[in-house]
Design a protein around this motif. Sequence first.
Motif, PDB file in Angstrom:
ATOM      1  N   ASP A 128       0.806  -1.212   0.000  1.00 17.73           N
ATOM      2  CA  ASP A 128       0.000   0.000   0.000  1.00 17.73           C
ATOM      3  C   ASP A 128       0.844   1.269   0.000  1.00 17.73           C
ATOM      4  OD1 ASP A 128      -2.437  -1.365   0.033  1.00 17.73           O
ATOM      5  OD2 ASP A 128      -2.506  -1.440   2.207  1.00 17.73           O
ATOM      6  N   LYS A 129       1.717   1.385   0.994  1.00 18.28           N
ATOM      7  CA  LYS A 129       2.500   2.602   1.172  1.00 18.28           C
ATOM      8  C   LYS A 129       3.908   2.205   1.596  1.00 18.28           C
ATOM      9  CE  LYS A 129       2.457   6.839   3.943  1.00 18.28           C
ATOM     10  NZ  LYS A 129       1.705   7.578   4.976  1.00 18.28           N
ATOM     11  N   VAL A 130       4.903   2.722   0.900  1.00 20.17           N
ATOM     12  CA  VAL A 130       6.292   2.387   1.225  1.00 20.17           C
ATOM     13  C   VAL A 130       7.099   3.661   1.441  1.00 20.17           C
ATOM     14  CG1 VAL A 130       6.319   0.176   0.019  1.00 20.17           C
ATOM     15  CG2 VAL A 130       7.007   2.235  -1.190  1.00 20.17           C
ATOM     16  N   GLU A 131       8.215   3.440   2.121  1.00 19.15           N
ATOM     17  CA  GLU A 131       9.176   4.509   2.339  1.00 19.15           C
ATOM     18  C   GLU A 131      10.526   4.020   1.845  1.00 19.15           C
ATOM     19  OE1 GLU A 131       9.415   6.971   6.149  1.00 19.15           O
ATOM     20  OE2 GLU A 131      11.082   5.540   6.366  1.00 19.15           O
ATOM     21  N   VAL A 132      11.188   4.846   1.052  1.00 16.78           N
ATOM     22  CA  VAL A 132      12.550   4.556   0.602  1.00 16.78           C
ATOM     23  C   VAL A 132      13.443   5.582   1.287  1.00 16.78           C
ATOM     24  CG1 VAL A 132      14.127   4.387  -1.350  1.00 16.78           C
ATOM     25  CG2 VAL A 132      11.728   3.688  -1.621  1.00 16.78           C
ATOM     26  N   ALA A 133      14.401   5.078   2.076  1.00 19.76           N
ATOM     27  CA  ALA A 133      15.304   5.953   2.821  1.00 19.76           C
ATOM     28  C   ALA A 133      16.730   5.757   2.310  1.00 19.76           C
ATOM     29  CB  ALA A 133      15.224   5.648   4.309  1.00 19.76           C
ATOM     30  N   LEU A 134      17.453   6.849   2.198  1.00 16.15           N
ATOM     31  CA  LEU A 134      18.824   6.854   1.712  1.00 16.15           C
ATOM     32  C   LEU A 134      19.700   7.536   2.742  1.00 16.15           C
ATOM     33  CD1 LEU A 134      21.007   6.671  -0.563  1.00 16.15           C
ATOM     34  CD2 LEU A 134      20.086   8.843  -1.429  1.00 16.15           C
ATOM     35  N   GLY A 135      20.838   6.919   3.043  1.00 18.58           N
ATOM     36  CA  GLY A 135      21.774   7.534   3.973  1.00 18.58           C
ATOM     37  C   GLY A 135      23.197   7.424   3.473  1.00 18.58           C
ATOM     38  N   TRP A 136      24.047   8.355   3.895  1.00 21.16           N
ATOM     39  CA  TRP A 136      25.474   8.331   3.589  1.00 21.16           C
ATOM     40  C   TRP A 136      26.179   9.251   4.573  1.00 21.16           C
ATOM     41  CZ3 TRP A 136      21.967  11.243   0.964  1.00 21.16           C
ATOM     42  CH2 TRP A 136      22.243  12.584   0.744  1.00 21.16           C
ATOM     43  N   ASP A 137      27.480   9.056   4.707  1.00 22.04           N
ATOM     44  CA  ASP A 137      28.271   9.890   5.599  1.00 22.04           C
ATOM     45  C   ASP A 137      28.709  11.162   4.880  1.00 22.04           C
ATOM     46  OD1 ASP A 137      28.060   8.064   7.624  1.00 22.04           O
ATOM     47  OD2 ASP A 137      30.128   7.361   7.506  1.00 22.04           O
ATOM     48  N   PRO A 138      28.865  12.256   5.642  1.00 22.55           N
ATOM     49  CA  PRO A 138      29.372  13.487   5.036  1.00 22.55           C
ATOM     50  C   PRO A 138      30.788  13.293   4.497  1.00 22.55           C
ATOM     51  CG  PRO A 138      28.503  13.897   7.241  1.00 22.55           C
ATOM     52  CD  PRO A 138      28.545  12.411   7.048  1.00 22.55           C
ATOM     53  N   SER A 139      31.193  14.162   3.591  1.00 17.13           N
ATOM     54  CA  SER A 139      32.546  14.142   3.041  1.00 17.13           C
ATOM     55  C   SER A 139      33.549  14.473   4.139  1.00 17.13           C
ATOM     56  CB  SER A 139      32.682  15.189   1.934  1.00 17.13           C
ATOM     57  OG  SER A 139      31.784  14.937   0.898  1.00 17.13           O
TER      58      SER A 139
END
Length: 173
Positions: free
Chosen positions: A9-20
């Motif tokens: 029905d409803k999804v969440e796509v999350a993206l993460g990364w470390d700062p430079s």
Amino acid sequence: MSTLNKGIDKVEVALGWDPSPLGEPDNDLDIIAATYPADAPHGEPAYLVHFDSRSPDGTITLNRDSRTGQGFGADEVMTLELNRLSESYSRVVVGVLIQQTDGRKVFGEVANTVVVVREGYHQLAENDLAEVAEATAAAVAEFSRDAAGEWRFQPVMRGFDADPDTFAGLMGG
């Protein structure tokens, strides 16, 4: 395909990364979603959702947009309300790309990347983009309607060496 008996029905796509690292240009990663019409599910997308936009009907929204990877938790989050998406659409492909403002950069040069796809508290997929380390963009999730009209999830990991405009046209192929 989704392991859930009912459709998604409803999804969440999350993206993460470390700062430079200090003194280096910021890494700016973006989530992008391409929605395809039922009569051409592998043709050109009907529309794209990315930074500074949302779907025309409000069913796909970028809730959080980071340009640096700084902060706690996910740096970018996109919500897809597939249950509200018109029946005239049968496929949505979600991708991740690196903005190439300070020279060419690939996923392998960005520390601690992670993409998580969830429906509620149920985690559908998690990937660190290591298998596309030499790419500048990647398709990471696909949602499509089955014969009964229910949405199903298919994890994908296809890397591309493309600028954002080119990637938008290639990601659903």
